[in-house]
Motif scaffolding. Structure first.
Motif, PDB file in Angstrom:
ATOM      1  N   ARG A   1      -0.417  13.884  -1.076  1.00 40.61           N
ATOM      2  CA  ARG A   1       0.930  13.908  -1.454  1.00 40.61           C
ATOM      3  C   ARG A   1       1.455  12.222  -0.993  1.00 40.61           C
ATOM      4  NH1 ARG A   1       0.313  18.667   1.353  1.00 40.61           N
ATOM      5  NH2 ARG A   1       0.925  20.505  -0.083  1.00 40.61           N
ATOM      6  N   VAL A   2       2.318  11.939  -2.233  1.00 39.24           N
ATOM      7  CA  VAL A   2       3.032  10.755  -2.052  1.00 39.24           C
ATOM      8  C   VAL A   2       4.485  11.244  -2.231  1.00 39.24           C
ATOM      9  CG1 VAL A   2       3.655   8.421  -3.426  1.00 39.24           C
ATOM     10  CG2 VAL A   2       1.379   9.318  -3.001  1.00 39.24           C
ATOM     11  N   ASP A   3       5.426  11.070  -1.405  1.00 39.72           N
ATOM     12  CA  ASP A   3       6.796  11.495  -1.448  1.00 39.72           C
ATOM     13  C   ASP A   3       6.775  13.061  -1.949  1.00 39.72           C
ATOM     14  OD1 ASP A   3       7.600   8.747  -1.037  1.00 39.72           O
ATOM     15  OD2 ASP A   3       7.662   8.169  -2.946  1.00 39.72           O
ATOM     16  N   GLY A   4       6.027  13.870  -1.188  1.00 33.96           N
ATOM     17  CA  GLY A   4       6.046  15.139  -1.333  1.00 33.96           C
ATOM     18  C   GLY A   4       5.224  15.733  -2.609  1.00 33.96           C
ATOM     19  N   ARG A   5       4.896  14.726  -3.645  1.00 37.89           N
ATOM     20  CA  ARG A   5       4.324  15.006  -4.631  1.00 37.89           C
ATOM     21  C   ARG A   5       2.713  15.042  -4.569  1.00 37.89           C
ATOM     22  NH1 ARG A   5       3.954  11.708 -10.187  1.00 37.89           N
ATOM     23  NH2 ARG A   5       2.608  13.123 -11.427  1.00 37.89           N
ATOM     24  N   VAL A   6       1.936  16.263  -5.007  1.00 40.43           N
ATOM     25  CA  VAL A   6       0.474  16.019  -4.917  1.00 40.43           C
ATOM     26  C   VAL A   6       0.104  15.252  -6.251  1.00 40.43           C
ATOM     27  CG1 VAL A   6      -1.451  17.662  -5.200  1.00 40.43           C
ATOM     28  CG2 VAL A   6       0.483  18.453  -3.995  1.00 40.43           C
ATOM     29  N   VAL A   7      -0.768  14.149  -5.812  1.00 39.37           N
ATOM     30  CA  VAL A   7      -0.921  13.288  -6.633  1.00 39.37           C
ATOM     31  C   VAL A   7      -2.756  12.946  -6.647  1.00 39.37           C
ATOM     32  CG1 VAL A   7       1.129  11.711  -6.521  1.00 39.37           C
ATOM     33  CG2 VAL A   7      -0.946  11.245  -4.979  1.00 39.37           C
ATOM     34  N   GLY A   8      -3.225  13.746  -5.681  1.00 35.90           N
ATOM     35  CA  GLY A   8      -4.721  13.744  -5.636  1.00 35.90           C
ATOM     36  C   GLY A   8      -5.108  14.846  -4.949  1.00 35.90           C
TER      37      GLY A   8
ATOM     38  N   MET B   1       0.884  -1.346   0.068  1.00 37.52           N
ATOM     39  CA  MET B   1      -0.018  -0.081  -0.031  1.00 37.52           C
ATOM     40  C   MET B   1       0.742   1.334   0.092  1.00 37.52           C
ATOM     41  SD  MET B   1      -3.200   0.704   2.381  1.00 37.52           S
ATOM     42  CE  MET B   1      -3.953   2.358   2.313  1.00 37.52           C
ATOM     43  N   THR B   2       0.555   2.148  -0.981  1.00 38.59           N
ATOM     44  CA  THR B   2       1.353   3.531  -1.086  1.00 38.59           C
ATOM     45  C   THR B   2       0.847   4.371   0.354  1.00 38.59           C
ATOM     46  OG1 THR B   2       1.219   3.420  -3.305  1.00 38.59           O
ATOM     47  CG2 THR B   2       1.427   5.412  -2.327  1.00 38.59           C
ATOM     48  N   GLU B   3       2.129   4.867   0.970  1.00 39.60           N
ATOM     49  CA  GLU B   3       1.874   5.788   2.023  1.00 39.60           C
ATOM     50  C   GLU B   3       1.642   7.053   1.796  1.00 39.60           C
ATOM     51  OE1 GLU B   3       4.586   5.789   5.534  1.00 39.60           O
ATOM     52  OE2 GLU B   3       5.216   3.728   5.187  1.00 39.60           O
ATOM     53  N   PHE B   4       0.616   7.636   2.232  1.00 38.88           N
ATOM     54  CA  PHE B   4       0.412   9.337   1.572  1.00 38.88           C
ATOM     55  C   PHE B   4      -0.309  10.110   2.978  1.00 38.88           C
ATOM     56  CE2 PHE B   4      -3.125   6.270   0.809  1.00 38.88           C
ATOM     57  CZ  PHE B   4      -4.285   7.030   1.117  1.00 38.88           C
ATOM     58  N   MET B   5      -0.360  11.293   2.843  1.00 34.68           N
ATOM     59  CA  MET B   5      -1.175  11.958   3.552  1.00 34.68           C
ATOM     60  C   MET B   5      -2.062  12.858   2.957  1.00 34.68           C
ATOM     61  SD  MET B   5       2.333  14.167   4.819  1.00 34.68           S
ATOM     62  CE  MET B   5       1.494  15.480   5.588  1.00 34.68           C
ATOM     63  N   ILE B   6      -3.165  13.362   3.711  1.00 28.85           N
ATOM     64  CA  ILE B   6      -4.179  14.278   3.292  1.00 28.85           C
ATOM     65  C   ILE B   6      -3.903  15.766   4.066  1.00 28.85           C
ATOM     66  CG2 ILE B   6      -6.509  14.821   3.312  1.00 28.85           C
ATOM     67  CD1 ILE B   6      -7.028  11.918   3.049  1.00 28.85           C
ATOM     68  N   ASP B   7      -3.903  16.712   3.406  1.00 29.44           N
ATOM     69  CA  ASP B   7      -3.705  17.891   4.006  1.00 29.44           C
ATOM     70  C   ASP B   7      -4.684  18.891   3.287  1.00 29.44           C
ATOM     71  OD1 ASP B   7      -1.140  17.664   5.407  1.00 29.44           O
ATOM     72  OD2 ASP B   7      -0.115  17.670   3.317  1.00 29.44           O
ATOM     73  N   GLU B   8      -5.451  19.954   4.103  1.00 24.08           N
ATOM     74  CA  GLU B   8      -6.059  20.870   3.567  1.00 24.08           C
ATOM     75  C   GLU B   8      -5.097  21.881   3.077  1.00 24.08           C
ATOM     76  OE1 GLU B   8     -10.102  23.315   4.582  1.00 24.08           O
ATOM     77  OE2 GLU B   8      -9.415  21.984   6.271  1.00 24.08           O
ATOM     78  N   ILE B   9      -5.483  22.475   1.955  1.00 25.37           N
ATOM     79  CA  ILE B   9      -4.842  23.391   1.051  1.00 25.37           C
ATOM     80  C   ILE B   9      -5.362  24.835   1.460  1.00 25.37           C
ATOM     81  CG2 ILE B   9      -4.098  24.353  -1.212  1.00 25.37           C
ATOM     82  CD1 ILE B   9      -2.781  21.529  -0.117  1.00 25.37           C
ATOM     83  N   THR B  10      -4.283  25.610   1.789  1.00 29.39           N
ATOM     84  CA  THR B  10      -4.649  27.182   2.089  1.00 29.39           C
ATOM     85  C   THR B  10      -4.725  27.750   0.727  1.00 29.39           C
ATOM     86  OG1 THR B  10      -3.453  27.183   4.085  1.00 29.39           O
ATOM     87  CG2 THR B  10      -3.759  29.131   3.055  1.00 29.39           C
ATOM     88  N   ILE B  11      -5.779  28.541   0.464  1.00 33.17           N
ATOM     89  CA  ILE B  11      -6.108  29.200  -0.934  1.00 33.17           C
ATOM     90  C   ILE B  11      -5.290  30.409  -0.850  1.00 33.17           C
ATOM     91  CG2 ILE B  11      -7.959  30.077  -2.192  1.00 33.17           C
ATOM     92  CD1 ILE B  11      -7.874  26.980  -1.769  1.00 33.17           C
ATOM     93  N   PRO B  12      -4.394  30.461  -1.723  1.00 34.24           N
ATOM     94  CA  PRO B  12      -3.395  31.710  -1.432  1.00 34.24           C
ATOM     95  C   PRO B  12      -4.190  32.858  -2.161  1.00 34.24           C
ATOM     96  CG  PRO B  12      -2.995  30.419  -3.687  1.00 34.24           C
ATOM     97  CD  PRO B  12      -3.959  29.703  -2.998  1.00 34.24           C
ATOM     98  N   ALA B  13      -3.921  33.985  -1.590  1.00 29.61           N
ATOM     99  CA  ALA B  13      -4.438  35.327  -1.886  1.00 29.61           C
ATOM    100  C   ALA B  13      -4.236  35.617  -3.476  1.00 29.61           C
ATOM    101  CB  ALA B  13      -4.258  36.633  -1.152  1.00 29.61           C
ATOM    102  N   THR B  14      -2.859  35.218  -3.817  1.00 28.03           N
ATOM    103  CA  THR B  14      -2.283  35.475  -5.176  1.00 28.03           C
ATOM    104  C   THR B  14      -1.655  34.344  -5.595  1.00 28.03           C
ATOM    105  OG1 THR B  14      -0.133  36.436  -4.603  1.00 28.03           O
ATOM    106  CG2 THR B  14      -2.338  38.119  -4.914  1.00 28.03           C
ATOM    107  N   LEU B  15      -1.260  34.089  -6.866  1.00 24.18           N
ATOM    108  CA  LEU B  15      -0.474  32.993  -7.182  1.00 24.18           C
ATOM    109  C   LEU B  15       0.926  33.321  -6.927  1.00 24.18           C
ATOM    110  CD1 LEU B  15      -2.352  31.950 -10.480  1.00 24.18           C
ATOM    111  CD2 LEU B  15      -2.369  30.945  -8.181  1.00 24.18           C
TER     112      LEU B  15
END
Length: 141
Positions: free
Chosen positions: A68-75, A1-15
């Protein structure tokens, strides 16, 4: 099984904000999944095009989660509600890059969204999921 974590993303005011990279990564996931499902990238949007909708939280609050999987956003997962009208309704969305499917990521995101909906007593859940044509019965449009 792949190890991953779910994080809530802060919506940035600007890019240009320091936290914008996570938002941009979720937009990239969105675009890949939509193109894969529709067989076309005609519904792809840039982070710049989508950010205003995410910043407008007054009448349609939205939450964004990333896996994230290994730091990469995959979902990613989206949780959208309204401040007026039927407070029971929530719109849920889960998208996982094709090469990371069948590893429990989509299920974990869906379970996460369902738990939030349960805690907020939102019993009417609407899901729209893009999928490729496949064998078997389909609903008429």
């Amino acid at each position: 099984m792949t190890e991953f974590m779910i994080d809530e993303i802060t919506i940035p005011a600007t890019l240009q904000s320091p936290e914008a990279a996570d938002f941009i990564a979720t937009v990239d996931v969105r675009n890949v999944v939509e193109a894969d499902g529709y067989g076309s990238d005609e519904l792809s949007f840039s982070a710049d095009e989508l950010l205003p909708g995410w910043l407008d939280q007054e009448f349609e609050p939205k939450r964004l989660f990333a896996v994230r999987v290994d730091g990469r956003v995959v979902g990613r997962a989206t949780y959208e509600t309204q401040t007026a009208g039927d407070a029971e309704v929530v719109w849920l969305g889960v998208q996982v890059l094709p090469e990371f499917r069948r590893r429990g990521i989509g299920t974990a995101l869906a379970d996460h969204l369902e738990a939030i909906a349960d805690s907020e007593r939102r019993g009417k859940r609407i899901v729209c999921a893009v999928s490729k044509d496949a064998a078997g019965e389909r609903l008429d449009e």
